[in-house]
Scaffold this motif. Structure first.
Motif, PDB file in Angstrom:
ATOM      1  N   LYS A  94       0.876  -1.168   0.000  1.00  0.00           N
ATOM      2  CA  LYS A  94       0.000   0.000   0.000  1.00  0.00           C
ATOM      3  C   LYS A  94       0.903   1.205   0.000  1.00  0.00           C
ATOM      4  N   ASP A 102      -1.351   7.665  10.291  1.00  0.00           N
ATOM      5  CA  ASP A 102      -2.783   7.413  10.397  1.00  0.00           C
ATOM      6  C   ASP A 102      -3.375   6.791   9.131  1.00  0.00           C
ATOM      7  N   GLN A 103      -2.611   6.769   8.054  1.00  0.00           N
ATOM      8  CA  GLN A 103      -3.129   6.206   6.809  1.00  0.00           C
ATOM      9  C   GLN A 103      -2.745   4.736   6.610  1.00  0.00           C
ATOM     10  N   LEU A 104      -2.150   4.156   7.621  1.00  0.00           N
ATOM     11  CA  LEU A 104      -1.743   2.744   7.549  1.00  0.00           C
ATOM     12  C   LEU A 104      -2.336   2.024   8.756  1.00  0.00           C
ATOM     13  N   SER A 105      -3.296   1.141   8.499  1.00  0.00           N
ATOM     14  CA  SER A 105      -4.035   0.493   9.574  1.00  0.00           C
ATOM     15  C   SER A 105      -3.463  -0.883   9.903  1.00  0.00           C
ATOM     16  N   ALA A 106      -3.955  -1.458  10.998  1.00  0.00           N
ATOM     17  CA  ALA A 106      -3.579  -2.827  11.360  1.00  0.00           C
ATOM     18  C   ALA A 106      -4.018  -3.797  10.270  1.00  0.00           C
ATOM     19  N   ASP A 107      -5.173  -3.557   9.667  1.00  0.00           N
ATOM     20  CA  ASP A 107      -5.641  -4.408   8.575  1.00  0.00           C
ATOM     21  C   ASP A 107      -4.690  -4.348   7.387  1.00  0.00           C
ATOM     22  N   ASP A 108      -4.136  -3.143   7.103  1.00  0.00           N
ATOM     23  CA  ASP A 108      -3.149  -3.011   6.028  1.00  0.00           C
ATOM     24  C   ASP A 108      -1.911  -3.856   6.320  1.00  0.00           C
TER      25      ASP A 108
END
Length: 260
Positions: A94, A102-108
């Protein structure tokens, strides 16, 4: 040196995976071409491999993040009775600037790790029996080549999650090289920038061109490596030419690491 070799290349519909398959095809290898969603590209690559001289080409859909898919990909090669090499090329990312936390989540993170790190592990586990059979048939170790990145060494790249997943792949390469010797060699390549549609898809044409121009201006060799350039190294590690190498992380980045 790939004459008669049986090889699985994951993520080989296009880009580096396709370039690797085509080089092996020229020497008469039997190939499993794998794709997750790009069926048309995979079929096109398979047909090109046949024309180049591949002894046999099998196309298999499968997401390496899923263990059952990994087993199915390997099962396609089972009729050959052995594998000489597994190239773990499938990968994802990604594109997120490293300061934008903040634009990189645990799901990512979980999705990227599932494909880039867990996927190669599952493929090795599924292919282990056939790889050992290949080693016994040839009288030398079979090969696993993990396609990593300089991101995994230097913490750079398309996102922090991507760099972390490749760093984990690098250490896993070392662990597997110990665990699977003497029958299976495990090495990783760590390319820098590769001039493929990867950047265009992730960033758009204009930004991708900016990245390419920036790389060429900064690296000491003043070039943008092609998929074919990197594929030559992959094939070296996948074939008996590198029969004495295992546990190596081979960087190929046009000197990017020298530029700071």
């Amino acid at each position: 040196m790939s004459d008669g070799l049986n090889v699985i290349v994951t993520g080989s519909a296009s880009g580096l995976g396709a370039a690797t398959a085509k080089i092996l095809a020229k020497d008469g290898a039997r190939l499993v071409i794998n794709y997750a969603s790009s069926k048309d590209d995979a079929e096109k690559t398979a047909e090109e491999c046949r024309k180049l001289g591949a002894a046999e080409v099998i196309v298999v859909q499968g997401d390496v993040a899923k263990d059952e898919d990994c087993k199915r990909i390997v099962e396609a090669a089972a009729p050959w009775g052995k594998l000489d090499a597994l190239v773990n090329n499938a990968g994802t990312t990604k594109h997120v600037a490293h300061h934008l936390l903040d634009q990189l989540s645990a799901d990512d993170f979980q999705r990227i790790y599932a494909i880039n790190t867990v996927g190669p592990y599952q493929m090795v586990r599924a292919a282990r029996e056939l790889l050992v059979a290949g080693a016994k048939a040839a009288g030398r170790a079979s090969a696993v080549v993990n396609v990593s990145s300089v991101a995994g060494i230097s913490g750079i790249g398309s996102s922090i999650a991507y760099a972390a997943s490749k760093g984990a792949l690098n250490t896993m390469t070392l662990s597997l090289s110990r665990a699977l010797a003497p029958n299976i060699r495990v090495n990783a390549i760590c390319p820098g920038y590769i001039d493929t549609p990867w950047f265009t898809k992730g960033r758009g044409a204009e930004e991708a061109k900016q990245v390419r121009d920036m790389v060429v201006s900064r690296v000491p060799l003043k070039i943008a490596s092609t998929a074919e350039d990197i594929a030559e190294l992959v094939c070296f590690l996948a074939t008996p030419k590198s029969s004495s190498m295992t546990g190596e992380l081979v960087r190929m980045d046009a000197g990017m690491h020298l530029a700071g």
